[in-house]
Design a protein around this motif. Structure first.
Motif, PDB file in Angstrom:
ATOM      1  N   LEU A 149       7.881  -5.099  10.025  1.00 17.06           N
ATOM      2  CA  LEU A 149       7.496  -3.957  10.847  1.00 17.06           C
ATOM      3  C   LEU A 149       6.872  -4.424  12.161  1.00 17.06           C
ATOM      4  N   GLN A 169       8.206  -3.644  15.927  1.00 21.63           N
ATOM      5  CA  GLN A 169       7.343  -3.074  16.962  1.00 21.63           C
ATOM      6  C   GLN A 169       7.270  -3.981  18.182  1.00 21.63           C
ATOM      7  N   ASP A 213      16.288   4.330  20.960  1.00 22.82           N
ATOM      8  CA  ASP A 213      16.442   5.085  19.713  1.00 22.82           C
ATOM      9  C   ASP A 213      16.790   4.156  18.550  1.00 22.82           C
ATOM     10  N   LEU A 215      13.555   2.469  17.593  1.00 18.71           N
ATOM     11  CA  LEU A 215      12.669   3.417  16.911  1.00 18.71           C
ATOM     12  C   LEU A 215      13.146   3.692  15.487  1.00 18.71           C
ATOM     13  N   ALA A 216      14.482   3.799  15.324  1.00 16.91           N
ATOM     14  CA  ALA A 216      15.020   4.006  13.981  1.00 16.91           C
ATOM     15  C   ALA A 216      14.732   2.797  13.091  1.00 16.91           C
ATOM     16  N   ILE A 262      12.181   0.803  13.393  1.00 16.62           N
ATOM     17  CA  ILE A 262      10.750   0.848  13.060  1.00 16.62           C
ATOM     18  C   ILE A 262      10.504   1.814  11.910  1.00 16.62           C
ATOM     19  N   LYS A 263      11.142   2.994  11.946  1.00 17.84           N
ATOM     20  CA  LYS A 263      10.988   3.945  10.854  1.00 17.84           C
ATOM     21  C   LYS A 263      11.501   3.375   9.539  1.00 17.84           C
ATOM     22  N   ARG A 264      12.619   2.654   9.610  1.00 15.63           N
ATOM     23  CA  ARG A 264      13.155   2.044   8.390  1.00 15.63           C
ATOM     24  C   ARG A 264      12.189   1.009   7.838  1.00 15.63           C
ATOM     25  N   GLU A 297       8.975   0.960   8.335  1.00 14.92           N
ATOM     26  CA  GLU A 297       7.799   1.668   7.816  1.00 14.92           C
ATOM     27  C   GLU A 297       8.079   2.219   6.424  1.00 14.92           C
ATOM     28  N   ALA A 298       9.306   2.748   6.227  1.00 11.75           N
ATOM     29  CA  ALA A 298       9.661   3.263   4.903  1.00 11.75           C
ATOM     30  C   ALA A 298       9.672   2.145   3.869  1.00 11.75           C
ATOM     31  N   ASN A 316       6.087   1.321   3.069  1.00 18.22           N
ATOM     32  CA  ASN A 316       5.498   2.326   2.178  1.00 18.22           C
ATOM     33  C   ASN A 316       6.026   2.177   0.751  1.00 18.22           C
TER      34      ASN A 316
END
Length: 354
Positions: A103, A107, A198, A201-202, A204-206, A208-209, A212
């Motif tokens: 992550l 970033q 984009d 950003l996608a 980064i979301k992946r 982060e998931a 988590n």
């Protein structure tokens, strides 16, 4: 022939009288008992095919690993949130650290992209200023060429001067077009970099998931009690390898309360209604009555819910009186019903036409 006269002593007469009185008392007692039994049969429905029930739920593992610590004992009372056992989380911690590093890398990449976007935008701005300079130079060279063309027509300028002006004009035009192309290329690069935003950003979301998810796995290594209850028999040991989804223990849910499932014959339920009153007596505590309320009647006989329900169309038919499960909620206080355990046999009595 002379008949011999029997002589009874006073003792024999006393015994006869006592025997007659005892027989009379027994007959009267049987008559009273029979009358009471008939009255009970008329007023009440009773069954001894009943058991005390509670929710007994399995405690399962959501991850695979070795048991590090077990923090409960057999038949122990536990509160909601109490730690039951801990699974070794070393591998899941490493996975979490790897996800955190990935992550951070994603970033950092978007920061690099933003820096490249800024640098390219500044370069495009410089190219745009060069266009104005090249355009002004082209305009001057065009004016010089037009002037030398007029002078050449009146023989006030030489052919060499005209040709030199024409060459300078061509160079200025080429520089102007080069500046335009350079600016368009820089602007296109800025748009390309912005379109990649984009994607970053996608990513980064992946990441982060994934992080988590790894945090969840680490959290799943600590298994806690889902509610207030009492643990059942312990069948696991520290150091044992367990699999995800494996049942580790059973817990009796004390928050949901207790109830009785009474299996009445189908000929007994005609007058039973919801919210009807019931009296329960258990084999474990004879003479002690518990109060209950009918909360539901089964939509089918117990045989219909069995693994292999009977099929009377096979021709081998023997009529058997079926039983209907009736759920009865205990109305007594929790302190009074704590002594009742799931699976205890009970006798249930329900008044008719109540």
């Amino acid at each position: 022939m002379r008949t011999k006269k029997k002589n009874y002593t006073s003792t024999d007469q006393l015994i006869t009288k006592i025997t007659a009185w005892i027989a009379g008392v027994i007959v009267v007692g049987l008559m009273i008992w029979g009358a009471i039994s008939l009255l009970d049969l008329y007023k009440y429905e009773e069954t001894n095919d009943a058991q005390v029930e509670e929710y007994i739920n399995p405690i399962t593992s959501r991850v695979t690993g070795y048991i590090r610590t077990i923090k409960y004992e057999e038949n122990q009372d536990v509160k909601k949130g109490d730690t039951l056992l801990i699974i070794d989380n070393s591998e899941y911690k490493l996975g979490q650290q790897e996800a955190e590093a990935a992550l951070l890398n994603a970033q950092a990449q978007i920061k690099v992209m933003e820096s490249n976007e800024l640098t390219t935008a500044k370069a495009a701005s410089v190219m745009k200023s060069q266009i104005a300079s090249a355009k002004a130079k082209l305009l001057k060279q065009q004016q010089d060429y037009d002037r030398y063309s007029k002078l050449f027509k009146v023989e006030s300028a030489t052919l060499q001067q005209l040709e030199n002006s024409k060459a300078a004009l061509d160079v200025a035009d080429a520089e102007y077009r080069s500046a335009l192309n350079s600016y368009e290329t820089s602007a296109s690069k800025v748009n390309d970099i912005r379109s990649q935003r984009d994607v970053y950003l996608a990513e980064i979301k992946r990441r982060e998931a994934l992080l988590n998810r790894n945090k969840l796995d680490v959290g799943y290594t600590v298994i806690t009690a889902p509610y207030d209850g009492k643990m059942g028999r312990r069948t696991i040991q520290e150091g044992q390898l367990i699999q995800a989804g494996q049942t580790l223990a059973f817990i009796v849910d004390q928050e949901a309360g207790k109830w009785v499932i009474a299996n009445f014959k189908e000929t007994q339920i005609a007058s039973m209604k919801l919210n009807g009153h019931a009296v329960i007596e258990t084999d474990a505590f004879p003479g002690e009555e518990f109060q209950g309320t009918i909360v539901s009647l089964s939509p089918a006989t117990g045989a219909r819910f069995s693994l292999l329900p009977p099929d009377n169309s096979t021709g081998n038919f023997v009529k058997v009186v079926q039983r209907i499960p009736v759920k009865i909620k205990l109305d007594d206080s929790k302190k009074l019903t704590d002594k009742l355990k799931a699976g205890m046999n009970a006798i249930v009595v329900i008044a008719k036409n109540q």
